[in-house]
Design a protein around this motif. Sequence first.
Motif, mmCIF file in Angstrom:
data_model
loop_
_atom_site.group_PDB
_atom_site.id
_atom_site.type_symbol
_atom_site.label_atom_id
_atom_site.label_comp_id
_atom_site.label_asym_id
_atom_site.label_seq_id
_atom_site.Cartn_x
_atom_site.Cartn_y
_atom_site.Cartn_z
ATOM 1 N N TRP A 71 -33.567 -49.194 -107.764
ATOM 2 C CA TRP A 71 -34.505 -49.307 -106.549
ATOM 3 C C TRP A 71 -34.978 -48.072 -106.094
ATOM 4 O O TRP A 71 -34.875 -47.616 -105.053
ATOM 5 N N GLY A 72 -35.941 -47.131 -106.720
ATOM 6 C CA GLY A 72 -36.460 -45.977 -106.288
ATOM 7 C C GLY A 72 -36.258 -44.932 -107.397
ATOM 8 O O GLY A 72 -35.144 -44.648 -107.787
ATOM 9 N N ARG A 144 -45.579 -44.362 -101.677
ATOM 10 C CA ARG A 144 -44.838 -43.271 -101.417
ATOM 11 C C ARG A 144 -45.316 -42.041 -101.896
ATOM 12 O O ARG A 144 -45.652 -41.649 -102.984
ATOM 13 N N ASN A 173 -46.497 -43.889 -95.524
ATOM 14 C CA ASN A 173 -45.112 -43.504 -94.824
ATOM 15 C C ASN A 173 -44.167 -44.927 -94.866
ATOM 16 O O ASN A 173 -43.167 -44.985 -94.167
ATOM 17 N N ILE A 174 -44.622 -45.937 -95.458
ATOM 18 C CA ILE A 174 -43.943 -47.245 -95.586
ATOM 19 C C ILE A 174 -42.945 -47.220 -96.883
ATOM 20 O O ILE A 174 -43.434 -46.892 -97.995
ATOM 21 N N GLU A 175 -41.876 -47.635 -96.687
ATOM 22 C CA GLU A 175 -40.850 -47.641 -97.802
ATOM 23 C C GLU A 175 -41.391 -48.624 -98.969
ATOM 24 O O GLU A 175 -42.008 -49.536 -98.615
ATOM 25 N N TYR A 176 -41.168 -48.305 -99.949
ATOM 26 C CA TYR A 176 -41.900 -48.896 -101.156
ATOM 27 C C TYR A 176 -41.571 -50.465 -101.278
ATOM 28 O O TYR A 176 -42.382 -51.292 -101.300
ATOM 29 N N ASN A 178 -41.068 -52.255 -98.488
ATOM 30 C CA ASN A 178 -41.884 -53.043 -97.545
ATOM 31 C C ASN A 178 -43.199 -53.015 -97.591
ATOM 32 O O ASN A 178 -43.884 -53.581 -96.609
#
Length: 335
Positions: A71-72, A144, A173-176, A178
């Motif tokens: 996850w990332g 991101r 600036n929002i987490e992937y 979310n």
Amino acid sequence: MLLRNYKIAIKLAATLLLILPLLLTACSKEETQKIRVAEVTRSIFYAPFYVALENGYFEEEGLEIDLKTTWGGDKTMTALLSDGADVALVGSETTIYVYAQGAKDPVINFAQLTQTDGTFLVSREKIDNFSWDDLKGSTFLGMRKGGMPQMVGEFVLRKHGIDPHNDMTLIQNIEYANVPNAFASGTGDFVQLFEPVASMFEEQGIGHIVASFGEESGHVPYTVFMAKQSYLTDNEEAMKKFTKAIYKAQKWVESHSAEEIAKVIAPYFEDTELSLIETVTANYKNQGSFATDPILDEEEWENLQNIMDQSGELPKQVDYKTLVNTKIAKEVMKK
């Protein structure tokens, strides 16, 4: 005497029958090599990989795949660099970031899985005759900063004469994980989304797919299997077998319908309706997102660096041969 020898032979035969399965099992375990793979996310975008797993292509090569989703990109690369994984499935830009930081054991791209961006532009309102100019003055919910989706998004916007930092309000600036929830709750006029969320939002009336970033950006090494140079050197034969399994799956995907592919990969998406898996697979297949062979070519590599450079995220130009190994893929394809 003859009777005694006969009894001994019978006992030996019985003993062999008892230990033979154990010997065969031991040999099998010795011949099977486990490879720990960290995938950046779980996505229908990676369909050929799941086909290789589900159709038993790795097993045919004597490989056992231990798959985990990290996850990332940053977490995936951390797992690889810290020896928490042997192979990573993530964007090629990460290998450039690691190399630019002076890594003594660079991460090498050796087998390409996807060759286009996998995101779609989703509008909150239905637009019958979409034009990229519709984004001017809008609020755009992007990905991101520094990740391939965001860099490709900005590249495509500039291609259509839009300055993402001046012609629109850009939110990144929002987490992937979310981003979809933020859009669903009312943030943004447009959003950049992966499948199957883009198609789900369209089905639910939350948004409408108006364009494909994959079609607009051209070929790029978007998702690639990679490993540290030391691991590739020490496990060259295993990596050939790994790549052979991937190549076999790529050819299978190329020659089968979206419906057939969806049925094979469905176990990896238990919470997604089969019809939606088929729709998403067709979208990616039709726009040529699935690479048809594991070779990452030089033109794709230069396109990647051009996209990164335009986004201000390229730390340094890196020669193609420095971080790309095509020897393994070419040998596999010859056979």
